[in-house]
Scaffold this active site. Sequence first.
Site, PDB file in Angstrom:
ATOM      1  N   PRO A  88    -125.887 -43.609  35.099  1.00  0.00           N
ATOM      2  CA  PRO A  88    -126.932 -44.455  34.515  1.00  0.00           C
ATOM      3  C   PRO A  88    -128.142 -44.573  35.447  1.00  0.00           C
ATOM      4  O   PRO A  88    -129.242 -44.887  35.020  1.00  0.00           O
ATOM      5  CB  PRO A  88    -126.250 -45.823  34.352  1.00  0.00           C
ATOM      6  CG  PRO A  88    -124.792 -45.565  34.471  1.00  0.00           C
ATOM      7  CD  PRO A  88    -124.639 -44.346  35.334  1.00  0.00           C
ATOM      8  N   GLU A 115    -117.491 -47.236  39.575  1.00  0.00           N
ATOM      9  CA  GLU A 115    -118.870 -47.571  39.942  1.00  0.00           C
ATOM     10  C   GLU A 115    -119.612 -46.328  40.414  1.00  0.00           C
ATOM     11  O   GLU A 115    -120.728 -46.411  40.897  1.00  0.00           O
ATOM     12  CB  GLU A 115    -118.878 -48.624  41.051  1.00  0.00           C
ATOM     13  CG  GLU A 115    -118.185 -49.931  40.669  1.00  0.00           C
ATOM     14  CD  GLU A 115    -118.655 -50.450  39.321  1.00  0.00           C
ATOM     15  OE1 GLU A 115    -117.809 -50.675  38.454  1.00  0.00           O
ATOM     16  OE2 GLU A 115    -119.880 -50.595  39.138  1.00  0.00           O
ATOM     17  N   ARG A 158    -127.015 -24.665  23.107  1.00  0.00           N
ATOM     18  CA  ARG A 158    -127.645 -24.328  21.820  1.00  0.00           C
ATOM     19  C   ARG A 158    -128.972 -23.595  22.032  1.00  0.00           C
ATOM     20  O   ARG A 158    -129.462 -22.930  21.112  1.00  0.00           O
ATOM     21  CB  ARG A 158    -127.863 -25.547  20.941  1.00  0.00           C
ATOM     22  CG  ARG A 158    -128.911 -26.529  21.439  1.00  0.00           C
ATOM     23  CD  ARG A 158    -129.006 -27.744  20.530  1.00  0.00           C
ATOM     24  NE  ARG A 158    -129.651 -27.446  19.272  1.00  0.00           N
ATOM     25  CZ  ARG A 158    -130.993 -27.434  19.103  1.00  0.00           C
ATOM     26  NH1 ARG A 158    -131.790 -27.667  20.120  1.00  0.00           N
ATOM     27  NH2 ARG A 158    -131.503 -27.186  17.909  1.00  0.00           N
ATOM     28  N   ASP A 173    -137.515 -27.751  17.086  1.00  0.00           N
ATOM     29  CA  ASP A 173    -136.783 -28.991  17.366  1.00  0.00           C
ATOM     30  C   ASP A 173    -137.722 -30.180  17.406  1.00  0.00           C
ATOM     31  O   ASP A 173    -138.890 -30.035  17.702  1.00  0.00           O
ATOM     32  CB  ASP A 173    -136.186 -28.902  18.779  1.00  0.00           C
ATOM     33  CG  ASP A 173    -134.820 -28.246  18.755  1.00  0.00           C
ATOM     34  OD1 ASP A 173    -134.247 -28.122  17.661  1.00  0.00           O
ATOM     35  OD2 ASP A 173    -134.367 -27.857  19.821  1.00  0.00           O
TER      36      ASP A 173
HETATM   37  O1  LIG Z   1    -122.530 -44.064  32.217  1.00  0.00           O
HETATM   38  C1  LIG Z   1    -123.028 -42.986  32.455  1.00  0.00           C
HETATM   39  O2  LIG Z   1    -122.386 -42.022  33.239  1.00  0.00           O
HETATM   40  C2  LIG Z   1    -121.044 -42.299  33.614  1.00  0.00           C
HETATM   41  C3  LIG Z   1    -120.991 -43.096  34.874  1.00  0.00           C
HETATM   42  C4  LIG Z   1    -121.233 -42.460  36.092  1.00  0.00           C
HETATM   43  C5  LIG Z   1    -121.197 -43.202  37.259  1.00  0.00           C
HETATM   44  C6  LIG Z   1    -120.909 -44.564  37.213  1.00  0.00           C
HETATM   45  C7  LIG Z   1    -120.687 -45.192  35.986  1.00  0.00           C
HETATM   46  C8  LIG Z   1    -120.720 -44.440  34.807  1.00  0.00           C
HETATM   47  C9  LIG Z   1    -124.356 -42.620  31.943  1.00  0.00           C
HETATM   48  C10 LIG Z   1    -125.191 -43.428  31.191  1.00  0.00           C
HETATM   49  N1  LIG Z   1    -126.320 -42.717  30.931  1.00  0.00           N
HETATM   50  N2  LIG Z   1    -126.201 -41.503  31.501  1.00  0.00           N
HETATM   51  C11 LIG Z   1    -125.011 -41.416  32.140  1.00  0.00           C
END
Ligand SMILES: O=C(OCc1ccccc1)c1cn[nH]c1
Length: 243
Positions: A88, A115, A158, A173
């Site tokens: 994220p 985390e 794709r 697209d």
């Molecule tokens: O949650 C996500 O990735 C998984 C993830 C990775 C690291 C720690 C927590 C969660 C994510 C959200 N938007 N793009 C990726």
Amino acid sequence: MRIDVITIFPGYLAPLREALLGRAIGAGLVDLAVHDLRSWTRDVHQAVDDSPYGGGPGMVMRPQVWGEALDAVLALDERPARIVVPTPAGRPFTQATAQAWTGEERLVFACGRYEGIDQRVVDDARRRDLPVDEVSIGDYVLVGGEVAVLVMVEAVVRLLPGVLGNPASAQQDSFSDGLLEGPAYTRPEVWRGLAVPEVLRSGNHAKIARWRRDRALERTAQRRPDLLAALPEDALDDADRAF
Ligand SMILES: O=C(OCc1ccccc1)c1cn[nH]c1
């Protein structure tokens, strides 16, 4: 293109072998290898995470396990690889990212959970001049990176030559001209009392193109004014501005 995915849930990546992507793999356009991170644990509990330094909730994925996993997977193929870490906290993954990655010989996806992965794993890879991208597929938090990998792999594969039956559809697209796609219609001409817009059955291709662009501009203005604002100066002609 070779794609490797390292994860504690290999089964999550099974959908990549279905349908279009499955055919791309079958046609040899893509080589896919999924690796279980726990293969590189050395303790009886196969621990992949531990408590965070500095305290706080949740767990962090251990650097030793990830370091050995990445080294081993990278060594499986001599092609240069871009390492991708879904998070994220990453830079936004966009159609432009997908387009850029079609030029890569190899992508290695590291699926984080909890985390996240100890930052030193990324720092060590970058220190060794390995390209590493920490990318986000959107502003929300998932439980792990696996779903983000499904999204990114589909968006990239794709675009590879030979994967889509009709390459023109990748060219047209959404986002390819910076605008959202407008509405689409097919038979029947009237459905539940709703008729297909007249212009689309007129056979007048200039008028149809104009109508489609107007609908794309209208939809983009309504739903994604940020995309409109980001368009380069010369992207809109006078007819567009009239819209
Ligand atoms: O949650 C996500 O990735 C998984 C993830 C990775 C690291 C720690 C927590 C969660 C994510 C959200 N938007 N793009 C990726």
